[in-house]
Write an enzyme that holds these catalytic residues in place. Sequence first.
Site, PDB file in Angstrom:
ATOM      1  N   GLU A  84      44.123  36.100  32.598  1.00 19.16           N
ATOM      2  CA  GLU A  84      44.739  34.877  33.111  1.00 19.16           C
ATOM      3  C   GLU A  84      43.704  33.770  33.276  1.00 19.16           C
ATOM      4  O   GLU A  84      43.999  32.596  33.070  1.00 19.16           O
ATOM      5  CB  GLU A  84      45.447  35.173  34.439  1.00 19.16           C
ATOM      6  CG  GLU A  84      46.671  36.058  34.255  1.00 19.16           C
ATOM      7  CD  GLU A  84      47.127  36.737  35.528  1.00 19.16           C
ATOM      8  OE1 GLU A  84      48.118  37.487  35.462  1.00 19.16           O
ATOM      9  OE2 GLU A  84      46.504  36.530  36.594  1.00 19.16           O
ATOM     10  N   LYS A 128      46.206  38.278  43.217  1.00 20.21           N
ATOM     11  CA  LYS A 128      46.443  37.022  42.495  1.00 20.21           C
ATOM     12  C   LYS A 128      46.890  35.938  43.494  1.00 20.21           C
ATOM     13  O   LYS A 128      46.394  35.896  44.616  1.00 20.21           O
ATOM     14  CB  LYS A 128      47.437  37.239  41.352  1.00 20.21           C
ATOM     15  CG  LYS A 128      46.992  38.352  40.397  1.00 20.21           C
ATOM     16  CD  LYS A 128      47.888  38.487  39.197  1.00 20.21           C
ATOM     17  CE  LYS A 128      47.415  39.631  38.301  1.00 20.21           C
ATOM     18  NZ  LYS A 128      48.214  39.747  37.065  1.00 20.21           N
ATOM     19  N   HIS A 155      39.319  38.076  33.809  1.00 17.32           N
ATOM     20  CA  HIS A 155      40.732  38.443  33.742  1.00 17.32           C
ATOM     21  C   HIS A 155      41.421  37.575  32.692  1.00 17.32           C
ATOM     22  O   HIS A 155      41.100  36.393  32.533  1.00 17.32           O
ATOM     23  CB  HIS A 155      41.385  38.257  35.110  1.00 17.32           C
ATOM     24  CG  HIS A 155      42.733  38.908  35.223  1.00 17.32           C
ATOM     25  ND1 HIS A 155      43.872  38.362  34.667  1.00 17.32           N
ATOM     26  CD2 HIS A 155      43.122  40.062  35.827  1.00 17.32           C
ATOM     27  CE1 HIS A 155      44.894  39.151  34.924  1.00 17.32           C
ATOM     28  NE2 HIS A 155      44.469  40.186  35.617  1.00 17.32           N
ATOM     29  N   GLY A 207      51.542  42.734  33.671  1.00 17.01           N
ATOM     30  CA  GLY A 207      52.739  42.137  34.239  1.00 17.01           C
ATOM     31  C   GLY A 207      53.969  42.226  33.361  1.00 17.01           C
ATOM     32  O   GLY A 207      54.994  41.616  33.648  1.00 17.01           O
ATOM     33  N   ASN A 262      44.444  43.547  42.888  1.00 12.05           N
ATOM     34  CA  ASN A 262      44.303  42.112  42.646  1.00 12.05           C
ATOM     35  C   ASN A 262      45.600  41.422  43.064  1.00 12.05           C
ATOM     36  O   ASN A 262      46.607  41.508  42.374  1.00 12.05           O
ATOM     37  CB  ASN A 262      44.009  41.865  41.164  1.00 12.05           C
ATOM     38  CG  ASN A 262      43.914  40.388  40.822  1.00 12.05           C
ATOM     39  OD1 ASN A 262      43.795  39.536  41.699  1.00 12.05           O
ATOM     40  ND2 ASN A 262      43.975  40.083  39.532  1.00 12.05           N
ATOM     41  N   GLU A 290      41.997  46.064  30.271  1.00 16.22           N
ATOM     42  CA  GLU A 290      43.319  45.519  30.583  1.00 16.22           C
ATOM     43  C   GLU A 290      43.924  44.910  29.325  1.00 16.22           C
ATOM     44  O   GLU A 290      43.711  43.724  29.041  1.00 16.22           O
ATOM     45  CB  GLU A 290      43.219  44.440  31.664  1.00 16.22           C
ATOM     46  CG  GLU A 290      42.999  44.950  33.060  1.00 16.22           C
ATOM     47  CD  GLU A 290      43.533  43.965  34.092  1.00 16.22           C
ATOM     48  OE1 GLU A 290      44.190  44.404  35.029  1.00 16.22           O
ATOM     49  OE2 GLU A 290      43.304  42.760  33.942  1.00 16.22           O
ATOM     50  N   SER A 324      50.312  47.110  34.390  1.00 11.66           N
ATOM     51  CA  SER A 324      51.578  47.730  34.803  1.00 11.66           C
ATOM     52  C   SER A 324      51.385  49.158  35.319  1.00 11.66           C
ATOM     53  O   SER A 324      52.184  50.050  35.032  1.00 11.66           O
ATOM     54  CB  SER A 324      52.583  47.705  33.642  1.00 11.66           C
ATOM     55  OG  SER A 324      52.884  46.370  33.277  1.00 11.66           O
TER      56      SER A 324
END
Length: 255
Positions: free
Chosen positions: A98, A11, A96, A174, A9, A168, A213
């Site tokens: 985000e 992003k 996701h 991240g 991904n 996730e 990560s």
Amino acid sequence: MKKFTVIGNWKLNGNNNFVDKFIIKLKKYFLDNPIFYKIVLAPPLLYVHHFTSNIREKNFFIGAQNVDIHISGSFTGEISVDMLQDNGIKYVIIGHSERRKFHHESNEIIAKKFSLLKQRNMVPILCIGETLEEKKQNKTQLICSKQIDDILKYVGENAFKNSIIAYEPIWAIGSGYSATAREIQNINNFIKNYISDYSNVKRNEIITQYGGSVDDLNIEEFFMQDDIDGVLLGGASISLHKFIKILQLIHNLKI
């Protein structure tokens, strides 16, 4: 041979120069190394054509990072399932953290996206996971099961056939901090058991991944777990060196 899928991904990253260099190196890698597993790369949509017109590898696919709940109409800036399919995209990331956080996407909206993708015989990559606070309160299974339940209620008991669930944990995305391989194995085992108990999909048909990560230093640990069927890479997928190294490590492990 263990089935495994690597999803990258990108992003909001990339430019024409970077994409061109990435494609050259990736094509060379594919020429030198037969791919026995699936690779799905989700760059920003502006760069999809760069990949689809330059790479022809049977186990390499281009995915999308998102899709809208509408098919057409006055929805400025959105992309529909039909547009994605028209451009050869089969895999789509939805849910996701985000998107949930910054775009306020509810479980209901995510379920609608999931349903549209299934109607078009596309493969949703559903991201689920808990916050750090929820983890501290031992709510990981509760949060994951709730996110799964909303899909089952909206889409039906066959929802997770030919679908991917990417666990996730939000606290690991991240952050540089990754859950241990054993922790992920346990939660993926729970996810598979839960879905098989409450749907028509058999346990061995359920695909569960891990994202958070993941890099070239820990990929082998995750690969060795029975219920980790792949990884969803973030930062490691836009580092050409790390991405190629991860592919090589998986290649060596599968051989």
